[in-house]
Design a protein around this motif. Structure first.
Motif, PDB file in Angstrom:
ATOM      1  N   MET A   1     -11.425  90.051  71.930  1.00 14.23           N
ATOM      2  CA  MET A   1     -11.803  90.073  70.454  1.00 14.23           C
ATOM      3  C   MET A   1     -13.199  89.025  70.287  1.00 14.23           C
ATOM      4  O   MET A   1     -13.978  89.502  69.544  1.00 14.23           O
ATOM      5  N   TYR A   2     -12.840  87.953  71.072  1.00  9.89           N
ATOM      6  CA  TYR A   2     -14.163  87.164  71.103  1.00  9.89           C
ATOM      7  C   TYR A   2     -15.641  88.035  71.362  1.00  9.89           C
ATOM      8  O   TYR A   2     -16.682  87.711  70.846  1.00  9.89           O
ATOM      9  N   GLU A   3     -15.440  88.624  72.336  1.00 13.08           N
ATOM     10  CA  GLU A   3     -16.696  89.602  72.887  1.00 13.08           C
ATOM     11  C   GLU A   3     -17.042  90.529  71.838  1.00 13.08           C
ATOM     12  O   GLU A   3     -18.236  90.699  71.549  1.00 13.08           O
ATOM     13  N   ILE A   4     -16.116  91.091  71.102  1.00 14.73           N
ATOM     14  CA  ILE A   4     -16.511  92.111  70.038  1.00 14.73           C
ATOM     15  C   ILE A   4     -17.141  91.377  68.958  1.00 14.73           C
ATOM     16  O   ILE A   4     -18.315  92.053  68.538  1.00 14.73           O
ATOM     17  N   VAL A   5     -16.776  90.282  68.755  1.00 20.90           N
ATOM     18  CA  VAL A   5     -17.710  89.378  67.636  1.00 20.90           C
ATOM     19  C   VAL A   5     -18.811  88.979  67.953  1.00 20.90           C
ATOM     20  O   VAL A   5     -19.833  89.011  67.387  1.00 20.90           O
ATOM     21  N   LEU A   6     -18.827  88.599  69.332  1.00 21.68           N
ATOM     22  CA  LEU A   6     -20.196  88.126  69.914  1.00 21.68           C
ATOM     23  C   LEU A   6     -21.387  88.982  69.625  1.00 21.68           C
ATOM     24  O   LEU A   6     -22.466  89.033  69.455  1.00 21.68           O
ATOM     25  N   LYS A   7     -20.834  90.533  70.221  1.00 22.90           N
ATOM     26  CA  LYS A   7     -21.811  91.713  70.284  1.00 22.90           C
ATOM     27  C   LYS A   7     -22.046  91.989  68.710  1.00 22.90           C
ATOM     28  O   LYS A   7     -23.119  92.531  68.786  1.00 22.90           O
ATOM     29  N   SER A   8     -21.370  91.906  67.771  1.00 19.22           N
ATOM     30  CA  SER A   8     -21.527  92.112  66.446  1.00 19.22           C
ATOM     31  C   SER A   8     -22.407  91.310  65.715  1.00 19.22           C
ATOM     32  O   SER A   8     -22.848  91.411  64.661  1.00 19.22           O
TER      33      SER A   8
ATOM     34  N   PRO B   1      -0.108  88.365  64.952  1.00 26.68           N
ATOM     35  CA  PRO B   1      -0.497  89.674  64.998  1.00 26.68           C
ATOM     36  C   PRO B   1      -1.831  89.468  65.383  1.00 26.68           C
ATOM     37  O   PRO B   1      -2.771  88.795  65.069  1.00 26.68           O
ATOM     38  N   ALA B   2      -2.426  90.649  66.526  1.00 21.85           N
ATOM     39  CA  ALA B   2      -3.774  90.530  66.883  1.00 21.85           C
ATOM     40  C   ALA B   2      -4.706  90.960  65.658  1.00 21.85           C
ATOM     41  O   ALA B   2      -5.728  90.577  65.569  1.00 21.85           O
ATOM     42  N   ASP B   3      -4.432  91.708  64.819  1.00 23.17           N
ATOM     43  CA  ASP B   3      -5.259  92.074  63.687  1.00 23.17           C
ATOM     44  C   ASP B   3      -5.702  90.740  62.887  1.00 23.17           C
ATOM     45  O   ASP B   3      -6.844  90.503  62.223  1.00 23.17           O
ATOM     46  N   HIS B   4      -4.811  89.825  62.838  1.00 22.10           N
ATOM     47  CA  HIS B   4      -4.762  88.576  61.823  1.00 22.10           C
ATOM     48  C   HIS B   4      -5.919  87.772  62.708  1.00 22.10           C
ATOM     49  O   HIS B   4      -6.888  87.120  62.204  1.00 22.10           O
ATOM     50  N   ILE B   5      -5.951  87.687  63.933  1.00 23.40           N
ATOM     51  CA  ILE B   5      -6.684  86.769  64.903  1.00 23.40           C
ATOM     52  C   ILE B   5      -8.006  87.283  64.813  1.00 23.40           C
ATOM     53  O   ILE B   5      -8.912  86.576  64.703  1.00 23.40           O
ATOM     54  N   MET B   6      -8.151  88.856  64.906  1.00 26.94           N
ATOM     55  CA  MET B   6      -9.375  89.030  64.652  1.00 26.94           C
ATOM     56  C   MET B   6     -10.220  89.140  63.442  1.00 26.94           C
ATOM     57  O   MET B   6     -11.314  88.717  63.401  1.00 26.94           O
ATOM     58  N   ARG B   7      -9.260  89.382  62.346  1.00 29.79           N
ATOM     59  CA  ARG B   7      -9.823  89.077  61.132  1.00 29.79           C
ATOM     60  C   ARG B   7     -10.439  87.541  60.906  1.00 29.79           C
ATOM     61  O   ARG B   7     -11.479  87.321  60.294  1.00 29.79           O
ATOM     62  N   VAL B   8      -9.581  86.547  61.440  1.00 27.13           N
ATOM     63  CA  VAL B   8      -9.897  85.251  61.017  1.00 27.13           C
ATOM     64  C   VAL B   8     -11.198  85.011  61.783  1.00 27.13           C
ATOM     65  O   VAL B   8     -12.042  84.190  61.516  1.00 27.13           O
ATOM     66  N   THR B   9     -11.197  85.358  63.207  1.00 31.59           N
ATOM     67  CA  THR B   9     -12.232  85.216  64.142  1.00 31.59           C
ATOM     68  C   THR B   9     -13.761  85.882  63.443  1.00 31.59           C
ATOM     69  O   THR B   9     -14.779  85.117  63.441  1.00 31.59           O
TER      70      THR B   9
END
Length: 564
Positions: A378-385, A344-352
């Motif tokens: 998803m990577y881009e969101i985390v990188l920006k934050s 699930p995308a939310d699991h990938i996002m949460r673990v990232t």
């Protein structure tokens, strides 16, 4: 012969005056080599000296003599080619050992051939004993069986020849398996069994399971397979390590393991048996495992850099061969099918987010263009934050089919495409059936486009999906041909790597992908003394000769651990 006499004379002169020479001495000196250093200021050398597992000298033969003492091991390379130790950028170490112990189906060319191999195994097996194999691929069979369903064989022939022994035969990709009736019965799989999230139970027109289980549906069978004994796991690991050394591999990125395997690696390290360096990714599907390691934090450079645990492996989608790769458009050969979302995308996002916060690198399996696109988002969101602005070196494992607009994003975001050139060589002839010509040309195996976009392309074999043979993947990188040399000019030849790029992809780029470029990946003073020595100059010989090149020596930490 002349070079050998010259070497002996030089060493003799050095030893004659060594009693007055206060220069420190080396444990190992390599002379008369054709050494590709990957050091831009000194790209070629003749000799290397090693002390305490580190490189202390790189240069010419004459000056190398000052490092020789009575106790120094001297190797005359007689002009053989030396590179930094080859690093397997993505593989499954225990899977290599399992393949060597179980039925190896990689070279089978028909379903009937597989049935015969299983039949022979049944004849010597105890009643009820599991028969396990891996490596078959229906798109590589010369003869296809009758009554295939959705492009895959059915269990019936296996069930007929093995009524009392459960059979589990994993697809070469590892993303699907074929089970016989006995195995399905033990797992409780029947007409009423529903598809799990992220998986398919293939069924015939009557609703009966065919034995084919795709992606997460495999877990239904795997959970009833008895665990391997400790003795057998030790044997698997020993065999896998020896296979790596024989193929010139000095370091290995292990793509997704649990705590039991980590415990085994730590035991080998403690007992001096871990002969190659491991960069280990945690299995991102195991929530409790991640929770424990978030508390512990990454373990870096254990045992003089033989064991590092600092990454997490996730699965966004499945494999192209089993139509599990997640696509933006339908499969060309299966209208209405766009693949499977394994996690699930939310699991990938949460673990990232959580993994990055706790100091772990995130490595996500993405084959299809939709999977690549969504994970890049998803990577881009985390990188920006990320307020620290440090590069977490996010990786996408395989990056096999990337939409044209997403190719440039790898370099722009600093995301590492961890690719396996040998997959192009093995798969391209049938992958066009899955994707069609337009997508194959514009967006599949886009090595040169990714490099030109600023990405650090890694290379590997994904063993045991492919043999753990870096020379085959190196050859594929520079030719884009099958291993029998087809087509003449290669598939999409504009995407070929140069030989320099291919060497970088197997050494310094793979080191960079593990945050280890400062300690390995090039032949430079102060770096770890890991070398791969070849019988031919892979940077200059005709392309087909790359495949006949042999590993002469594999040297890890300044010690010869394999010699032809």
């Amino acid at each position: 012969m002349r070079s050998t006499f010259h070497l002996i004379a030089l060493v003799a002169i050095c030893l004659e005056f060594s009693c007055t020479d206060k220069h420190p001495k080396a444990d190992l000196v390599l002379f008369n080599g054709n050494i590709y250093t990957l050091n831009q200021t000194e790209p070629k050398a003749e000799a290397v000296a090693v002390t305490d597992g580190k490189i202390v000298y790189v240069g010419n033969n004459v000056n190398a003599n000052q490092w020789v003492a009575d106790t120094t091991q001297i190797i005359d390379l007689e002009g053989k080619t030396v590179t930094p130790g080859f690093i397997e950028g993505h593989g499954h170490l225990m899977g290599i050992g399992a393949n060597l112990l179980n039925l190896d189906l990689m070279n089978t060319r028909s379903y009937d051939e597989i049935v015969e191999l299983v039949k022979a195994k049944v004849e010597t097996a105890k009643k009820g004993e599991w028969i396990i194999g891996r490596g078959w691929h229906q798109d590589k069979w010369f003869v296809l069986p009758e009554n295939m369903i959705d492009g895959f064989p059915t269990h019936h022939k296996l069930s007929d020849i093995s009524p009392n022994n459960p059979v589990l035969l994993r697809h070469a990709s590892g993303h699907a398996l074929l089970a016989n009736e006995k195995a399905m019965k033990l797992a409780g799989i029947d007409k009423k069994t529903a598809n799990p999230d992220g998986g398919d139970i293939y069924k015939d027109l009557g609703g009966n399971p065919t034995g084919m289980l795709n992606e997460t549906a495999q877990d239904l069978i795997k959970k009833v397979v008895p665990e391997e004994s400790d003795e057998r796991r030790i044997q698997m690991l020993n065999m896998a390590i020896e296979a790596c050394l024989k193929n010139g591999i000095t370091s290995f990125h292990d793509a997704g393991v649990g705590q039991k395997t980590i415990d085994l690696y730590e035991s080998f390290l403690k007992n001096g048996l871990l002969k190659i360096r491991l960069y280990v990714m945690l299995d991102g599907s195991q929530k409790e495992l991640l929770k424990e390691w978030y508390t512990t934090g990454p373990q870096i450079g254990l045992g003089d850099h033989f064991l590092t645990i600092r990454s997490i492996k996730l699965y966004a989608d499945g494999a192209l061969g089993s139509r599990g790769a997640l696509l933006l458009e339908d499969y060309t050969d299966a209208p209405g099918v766009q693949g499977l979302r394994i996690t699930p995308a939310d699991h990938i996002m949460r673990v990232t987010e959580q993994g990055t916060k706790n100091g772990f690198q995130i490595c996500t399996h993405c084959i299809g263009d939709r999977a690549n696109h969504e994970v890049l988002d998803m990577y881009e969101i985390v990188l920006k934050s990320d307020t620290t602005k440090t590069n977490p070196r996010f990786r996408i494992e395989h990056a096999q089919h990337v939409a044209p607009d997403d190719i440039i994003r790898f370099g722009a975001l600093g995301v590492i495409p961890s690719m396996q050139a040998i997959h192009m060589s093995s798969d391209r002839s049938w992958a066009i059936d899955r994707l069609g010509e337009r997508r194959i040309v514009e967006s599949a195996y886009m090595w040169q486009s990714l490099i030109e976009g600023g990405a650090n392309v890694m290379n590997g074999t994904d063993a045991p999906v492919e043999p753990v043979n870096p020379l085959a993947s190196f050859y594929a990188s520079v030719t884009r041909q099958t291993l029998d040399g087809k087509p003449d000019n290669g598939y999409e030849p504009d995407q070929r790597m140069t030989r320099e790029q291919a060497l970088q992809a197997y050494t310094i780029n793979n080191a960079y992908g593990a945050f280890e470029e400062n300690i390995k990946g090039s032949v430079e003073i102060g770096k770890l003394a890991d070398f791969t020595i070849f019988s031919k100059d892979i940077m200059k010989v005709p392309a087909q000769e790359i495949l006949t090149t042999e590993i002469e020596y594999t040297i890890v930490n300044g010690k010869v651990l394999y010699q032809k």
